[in-house]
Design an enzyme around this catalytic site. Structure first.
Site, mmCIF file in Angstrom:
data_model
loop_
_atom_site.group_PDB
_atom_site.id
_atom_site.type_symbol
_atom_site.label_atom_id
_atom_site.label_comp_id
_atom_site.label_asym_id
_atom_site.label_seq_id
_atom_site.Cartn_x
_atom_site.Cartn_y
_atom_site.Cartn_z
ATOM 1 N N LYS A 1 0.223 14.591 1.309
ATOM 2 C CA LYS A 1 -1.146 15.063 0.672
ATOM 3 C C LYS A 1 -1.387 16.544 0.285
ATOM 4 O O LYS A 1 -2.343 17.070 -0.216
ATOM 5 C CB LYS A 1 -2.341 14.465 1.502
ATOM 6 N N LYS B 1 -14.490 8.564 -4.875
ATOM 7 C CA LYS B 1 -15.833 8.715 -4.137
ATOM 8 C C LYS B 1 -16.414 10.198 -4.606
ATOM 9 O O LYS B 1 -17.561 10.331 -4.846
ATOM 10 C CB LYS B 1 -15.943 8.895 -2.714
ATOM 11 N N LYS C 1 -9.291 13.960 3.832
ATOM 12 C CA LYS C 1 -8.568 12.753 4.001
ATOM 13 C C LYS C 1 -7.629 12.994 5.192
ATOM 14 O O LYS C 1 -7.485 14.024 5.666
ATOM 15 C CB LYS C 1 -7.793 12.630 2.759
ATOM 16 N N ARG C 2 -6.897 11.834 5.619
ATOM 17 C CA ARG C 2 -6.016 12.230 6.569
ATOM 18 C C ARG C 2 -5.133 13.314 6.243
ATOM 19 O O ARG C 2 -4.700 13.726 5.151
ATOM 20 C CB ARG C 2 -5.058 10.919 6.830
ATOM 21 N N THR D 1 -8.647 6.698 -2.629
ATOM 22 C CA THR D 1 -9.983 6.309 -2.870
ATOM 23 C C THR D 1 -10.903 7.340 -2.793
ATOM 24 O O THR D 1 -12.186 7.190 -3.423
ATOM 25 C CB THR D 1 -10.435 4.951 -2.019
ATOM 26 N N HIS E 1 0.740 -1.169 -0.025
ATOM 27 C CA HIS E 1 0.021 -0.105 0.025
ATOM 28 C C HIS E 1 0.834 1.124 0.074
ATOM 29 O O HIS E 1 0.244 2.389 -0.061
ATOM 30 C CB HIS E 1 -0.902 0.130 1.259
HETATM 31 C C1 LIG Z 1 -12.137 6.958 1.402
HETATM 32 C C2 LIG Z 1 -11.683 7.450 2.787
HETATM 33 C C3 LIG Z 1 -10.366 7.895 3.185
HETATM 34 C C4 LIG Z 1 -9.459 7.735 2.021
HETATM 35 O O1 LIG Z 1 -9.396 9.179 1.436
HETATM 36 P P1 LIG Z 1 -8.078 9.429 0.556
HETATM 37 O O2 LIG Z 1 -8.266 10.620 -0.312
HETATM 38 O O3 LIG Z 1 -7.987 7.980 -0.519
HETATM 39 O O4 LIG Z 1 -6.940 9.366 1.317
HETATM 40 C C5 LIG Z 1 -10.158 8.044 4.493
HETATM 41 N N1 LIG Z 1 -10.791 8.218 5.447
HETATM 42 C C6 LIG Z 1 -12.307 7.853 4.983
HETATM 43 C C7 LIG Z 1 -12.997 8.151 6.538
HETATM 44 C C8 LIG Z 1 -12.637 7.469 3.976
HETATM 45 O O5 LIG Z 1 -13.809 7.103 3.569
#
Ligand SMILES: *Cc1c(COP(=O)(O)O)cnc(C)c1O
Length: 829
Positions: A567, A673, A561-562, A669, A369
C-alpha cells in the site's frame, strides 16, 4: 403458529416509532434491564437502554421476515465469511428504521446528550480491514435490496487488537468488546451443532448392506449460535447475521465428568472454547496456524449443518438444497465448505457422490480477494489429515476426478495437471484452498475489473483456460447509509435538500441529479463549509487524542488503511521528507499548507509495517516541532483506525491517498468512502481506482505511476531500485535524510532496514513511482489554491459515485451469480 407477533400493549410500547413510545421504552429498558434511573445512569447504561429500545423495533420485522422467507421457500443467500467488520450499530439501525430525528428529539426531551451516547458504543472488531468491512456492507445492502440472506461467521471473543502508540511505536492491546455485554445479539442456546476434529475415517456396512464411509472424530466441540438482526434501509426486511461461538459439549461439564480427571476436564473445556477466542490479526500472509484451520472448519461446519437443518425442516429432503441456498465464499477462508458439504450429504445424509457433487457445485460461489502469492492460502497435508482425515479423503477424490477431466481436456500436459492439482506437490505437500474453492464452485469472481482480468491471466489462468464461463467480475461497493448518512450527516442533508429527495440513499445513481449544481457558487460555498466543519471536528478529536489539533484551513491529505508495504505508506513519507527539505532550503517557498494524516494497524508480526508506523511518528515529531516548516507541514498518526474512527476521517479528507503498486490492490473500498465524501484521489491505476477515475472523470482525479502492465514488464526485465536512487537526486536526498538519523535522534541504525530494503530490493517499486508521485502532488498543491475549481472537482467526485454503492454490487451478484430475487416484507397484512 401463524399469528404475527403482537405488540405488548395497545400503545405498542415496544414497537411504535413515535417519540413518546421511544421515551417510554427507553426508560423502561433503563429501569428493568439496567436497574437504573435516569439520574444515576452511566453513559453505558444510557447507551445500552437506547440500543435495546432500537433492537426491540427490529425484532417484529425480523420475525415477519423469517416467516415470509420460510413460507415462500425463496432462495436464500448464505454469505460465509471469517470476518464481519460491522462498526457501531446504534446509529445505522436508527437510520435504517428512519428514526434518527425522533430519537434525537426524544433524547433531548429527557435531557440526554445524544452524541455522547453514540460515542459510548464499542464496535465489534470482528475483522482485519477491507475484506471484513466488505462483508458488513454486503449485509446492509442485502437487507436493503430485500434479498433473503444469512451472514455466517465467528463470534470472536477478542476481535482485532486495539492499537495504541507509545513512543511512536504500535503497541497492541486486547480488544474486550464484550466486556459490557452486546445488546445487539441474541443467544440461541438451543441452536447448537457438534463439530469434530481429528480421529480417523472408517468403512462400515449400513443396515441396507451398503458399504459406507464415516468419520470417527477424536474430539467434538459445540458451536452455539448468536444472532444479530440486520435491518434494511427504508424497508421492513430484516436479515440475520449468525455467528458461532465454540464451547465444550455437555459431557465435559464438571458434574458429569470423571472426578478423577478434574484438570483434564478443565483443559478440554478450555481447548474447546479456544476456537472462537481470538481473531487472527494478519489479513495478508497465511501463518499456517493450526488454530486458524480449526476456526475455518468450525464455522463452516456449523453453518452448513444449520442450512441443512432448515431445509430438512422445510422440504424434508436435501435434493433441492441448491435451489434453496446460494452460498458465497468470501475468500478461501471458508473453502472447506466444499469438502464438508460433500461429507454431510454423503456420510450423514446418504447421498451418492454424483448427486452430492452436483448439489455442491450448484450451491457454492467463490470470491477471490488477492493476487499476492504469499497470501494464497495453503495447508500442509499432514496438518489437514491430522485435523480432518475424512475431508482429506474427499479432497483427494475431488482431485482425482477433477484431474481426469483436465487430462481429457488437455491431452499430454502433465505440467498443467500439476499446476491445477488441489495438492501442491512441491516442497512439502500442501492443500491449495483456492483450487478447492474453484473446483467446487459454480462461479468465481474478482472484486474489480482489473483484478478480475489479472485473476484470469495469473493465479487462476489454468482454471480460466478450463472453464472460462465460470469467471465473473463484481466490483466492490460500500454502503452509503454508513459512509455518507451516518458519517457525514451535514453533507447528506445538503444533498437531500439540493436534490429535493432522499432517494439517493437507496439508489446512489440519483446523486447525478446534483451534477448541474457543481458550478453553483452558493452550493460550492456550503459544500466547502461542510468539509471545513468536518475537518474541525476531526481536528478537535485528534487534539484530544494526540495532543495536537491541526488547522482545518490546511489541506487534509489522508492515508488510512492497513499498514502494508504494497500500500506504500513509505512512498507518501518520502514525499513528505522531500517537501521538508524543500522548505528548509527555501523558507519562502510557495506551498499550500498541508496536514498529512495517517491511520492504520500493522499485523503484530510484520516488522517492516511496524517500522513504517514508527517512521511516520518520527517524521511527525521533527516536522511538527520545527517552526520553520510547521506553518506548511504537519504529520499526524491517528491511533486505532477502525470503522468508528474511519467515519471521522472520510468526511474530513480533501485528498485520499490510494497509492498501491499497480496490480497489488484487488479493489480497495477506502478509495470509495473518501470519494463519496468529496475527497479527490491521488492514485495509481490499481483496483477500483481505475473505475473510480473513469466514473468521476480523468480531469477530476490525480493519476500517477506505472500501470500493472508496466510493472509486470519491469519485473521481467529486472527492476534495479539502486539506479533510481543513483540518478534521482531528489529521491536520494529524501532517503539519505532518513538514513542520516535526523528523525531518530541521531540513530542511523533504526530505519536502516527500511532504507536498505528500498535501495536494494524495493519489492513494491516505491522508487520507480516516486518522481511521478511528486509531480502529481505539485499539481494538487496548485489545484487547491483555486477553491472554485477544487470544490467543483470535489462535488463531481461525490455525484459520480453511484456505481460504488454496495447495493449495485449486490444487484450484480443477485443477477449474474446467485439468481435470486427481492422478497419485500410488509408489516401490515
Ligand atoms: C474501508 C476500511 C478498510 C479498507 O480500506 P482500503 O483502503 O480499501 O484498504 C480497512 N479498514 C477499515 C476499518 C475500513 O473501514
Amino acid at each position: 403458529m401463524n399469528t404475527p407477533a403482537k405488540p405488548l400493549d395497545d400503545e405498542h410500547t415496544r414497537t411504535s416509532l413515535s417519540k413518546d413510545a421511544l421515551n417510554r421504552a427507553f426508560l423502561d429498558n433503563l429501569f428493568y434491564l439496567r436497574g437504573r434511573f435516569l439520574e444515576v445512569a452511566t453513559d453505558d447504561d444510557l447507551y445500552q437502554a437506547a440500543a435495546y429500545t432500537v433492537r426491540d423495533r427490529l425484532l417484529e420485522r425480523w420475525i415477519r421476515s423469517s416467516r415470509l422467507y420460510k413460507e415462500s421457500s425463496a432462495r436464500t443467500v448464505c454469505y460465509l465469511s471469517a470476518e464481519f467488520l460491522l462498526g457501531p450499530q446504534l446509529m445505522n439501525n436508527m437510520i435504517n428504521l428512519g428514526i434518527t430525528e425522533v430519537a434525537r428529539e426524544a433524547g433531548e426531551m429527557l435531557g440526554m446528550d445524544f452524541e455522547r451516547i453514540l460515542e459510548t458504543e464499542e464496535e465489534p472488531g470482528l475483522g482485519n480491514g477491507g475484506l471484513g468491512r466488505l462483508a458488513a456492507c454486503y449485509m446492509d445492502s442485502l437487507a436493503t435490496t430485500q434479498i433473503p440472506a444469512i451472514g455466517y461467521g465467528i463470534r470472536y471473543e477478542f476481535g482485532i487488537f486495539d492499537q495504541v502508540i507509545i513512543d511512536g511505536w504500535q503497541v497492541e492491546k486486547g480488544d474486550t468488546w464484550l466486556r459490557n455485554g452486546n445488546p445487539w445479539e441474541i443467544l440461541r442456546p438451543k441452536l447448537v451443532f457438534p463439530v469434530g476434529f481429528g480421529g480417523h475415517s472408517e468403512q462400515y456396512t449400513d443396515e441396507h448392506g451398503v458399504v459406507r464411509q464415516r468419520w470417527r472424530p477424536e474430539l467434538v466441540v459445540n458451536g452455539v449460535a448468536y444472532d444479530t438482526p440486520i435491518m434494511g434501509y427504508g424497508v421492513d426486511n430484516v436479515n440475520l447475521l449468525r455467528l458461532w461461538r465454540s464451547e465444550a459439549p455437555e459431557s465435559f461439564n464438571f458434574g458429569a465428568f470423571n472426578v478423577g480427571d478434574y484438570y483434564g476436564a478443565v483443559h478440554a473445556k478450555i481447548e474447546a472454547e479456544t476456537i472462537s477466542k481470538v481473531l487472527y490479526p494478519n489479513d495478508e500472509p497465511e501463518a499456517g496456524k493450526e488454530l486458524r484451520l480449526k476456526q475455518q472448519f468450525f464455522f463452516v461446519s456449523c453453518s452448513l449443518q444449520d442450512m441443512i437443518r432448515l431445509e430438512l425442516a422445510n422440504a424434508g429432503t436435501l435434493e433441492r438444497f441448491h435451489h434453496k441456498y446460494a452460498i458465497q465464499l468470501n475468500d478461501t477462508h471458508p473453502s472447506l465448505a466444499i469438502a464438508e458439504l460433500m461429507r454431510l450429504l454423503m456420510d450423514e445424509h446418504r447421498m451418492q457422490w454424483d448427486q452430492a457433487w452436483a448439489i455442491t457445485r450448484e450451491s457454492c460461489h467463490f470470491t477471490n480477494h488477492t493476487l499476492l502469492p504469499e497470501a494464497l492460502e495453503t495447508w500442509p497435508v499432514e496438518l489437514f489429515e491430522r485435523l480432518l482425515p475424512r475431508h482429506l479423503e474427499i479432497v483427494y477424490e475431488i482431485n482425482r476426478r477433477f484431474l481426469d477431466e483436465v487430462r481429457v481436456h488437455f491431452l499430454n500436459d502433465e505440467a498443467r495437471v500439476a499446476r491445477l492439482s488441489l495438492i501442491d506437490e512441491a516442497g512439502g505437500r500442501k492443500v491449495r484452498m483456492a483450487h478447492l474453492a474453484a473446483v467446487g464452485s459454480k462461479a468465481i469472481n474478482g472484486v474489480a475489473e482489473l483484478h478480475s482480468e489479472l485473476l484470469k491471466t495469473t493465479v487462476m489462468k489454468d482454471f480460466n483456460d478450463l472453464w472460462p464461463e465460470r469467471f465473473h467480475n463484481v466490483t466492490n461497493g460500500v454502503t452509503p447509509r454508513r459512509f455518507i448518512v451516518a458519517s457525514n450527516p451535514e453533507l447528506a442533508a445538503l444533498i437531500t435538500e439540493t436534490c429535493a429527495t432522499d432517494q439517493w440513499v437507496r439508489d446512489l445513481h440519483c446523486l447525478s441529479q446534483l451534477e448541474p449544481h457543481a458550478e453553483d457558487h452558493a452550493l460550492q460555498q456550503r459544500w466547502r463549509a461542510i468539509k471545513t466543519n468536518a475537518k474541525r471536528k476531526l481536528s478537535n478529536w485528534l487534539g484530544e487524542r494526540t495532543g495536537f489539533a491541526p488547522d482545518p484551513e490546511t489541506l487534509f491529505d489522508v492515508q488510512a488503511k492497513r499498514i502494508h508495504e504494497y500500500k506504500r505508506q513509505h512512498l507518501n513519507l518520502l514525499h513528505i521528507v522531500w517537501l521538508y527539505e524543500q522548505i528548509k532550503q527555501n523558507p519562502n517557498i510557495d506551498l499550500t499548507p498541508r496536514t498529512f494524516i495517517f491511520g492504520g494497524k500493522a499485523a503484530p508480526g510484520y516488522f517492516m509495517a511496524k517500522l513504517i508506523i514508527k517512521l511516520i511518528n518520527a517524521i511527525g515529531e521533527v516536522i511538527n516541532t520545527d517552526p520553520q516548516v510547521n506553518g506548511y507541514l504537519r504529520v499526524l498518526f491517528m491511533p486505532d483506525f477502525n470503522v468508528k474512527n474511519g467515519q471521522r476521517l472520510y468526511p474530513a479528507a480533501d485528498l485520499s491517498e490510494q497509492i498501491s503498486l499497480a496490480g497489488k490492490e484487488a479493489s480497495g473500498t477506502g478509495n470509495m468512502k473518501f470519494s463519496m465524501n468529496g475527497a479527490l484521489t491521488m492514485g495509481t491505476l490499481d483496483g477500483a481506482n481505475i473505475e473510480i477515475r473513469d466514473e468521476v472523470g480523468h480531469e477530476n482525479f490525480f493519476l500517477f505511476g506505472m500501470t500493472a502492465a508496466e510493472v509486470q514488464h519491469r519485473q521481467i526485465t529486472g527492476y534495479q531500485p539502486w539506479e533510481f536512487y543513483q540518478h534521482d537526486e531528489q529521491l536520494r536526498a529524501a532517503i539519505d535524510l532518513i538514513s542520516s538519523g535526523l528523525f531518530s535522534h541521531g540513530d542511523t541504525e533504526l530505519f536502516r532496514p527500511l532504507t536498505e530494503n528500498l535501495i536494494h530490493h524495493d519489492p513494491f517499486m516505491v522508487l520507480a513511482d516516486f518522481d511521478d508521485y511528486r509531480e502529481r502532488q505539485r499539481e494538487v498543491d496548485h489545484a487547491y489554491k483555486d477553491p472554485h475549481h477544487w470544490d467543483r472537482m470535489s462535488i463531481l467526485n461525490t455525484t459520480r459515485m453511484g456505481k460504488f454503492s454496495s447495493d449495485r454490487s449486490i444487484n450484480d451478484y443477485a443477477e449474474r451469480i446467485w439468481q435470486v430475487k427481492p422478497m419485500p416484507v410488509t408489516l401490515q397484512a
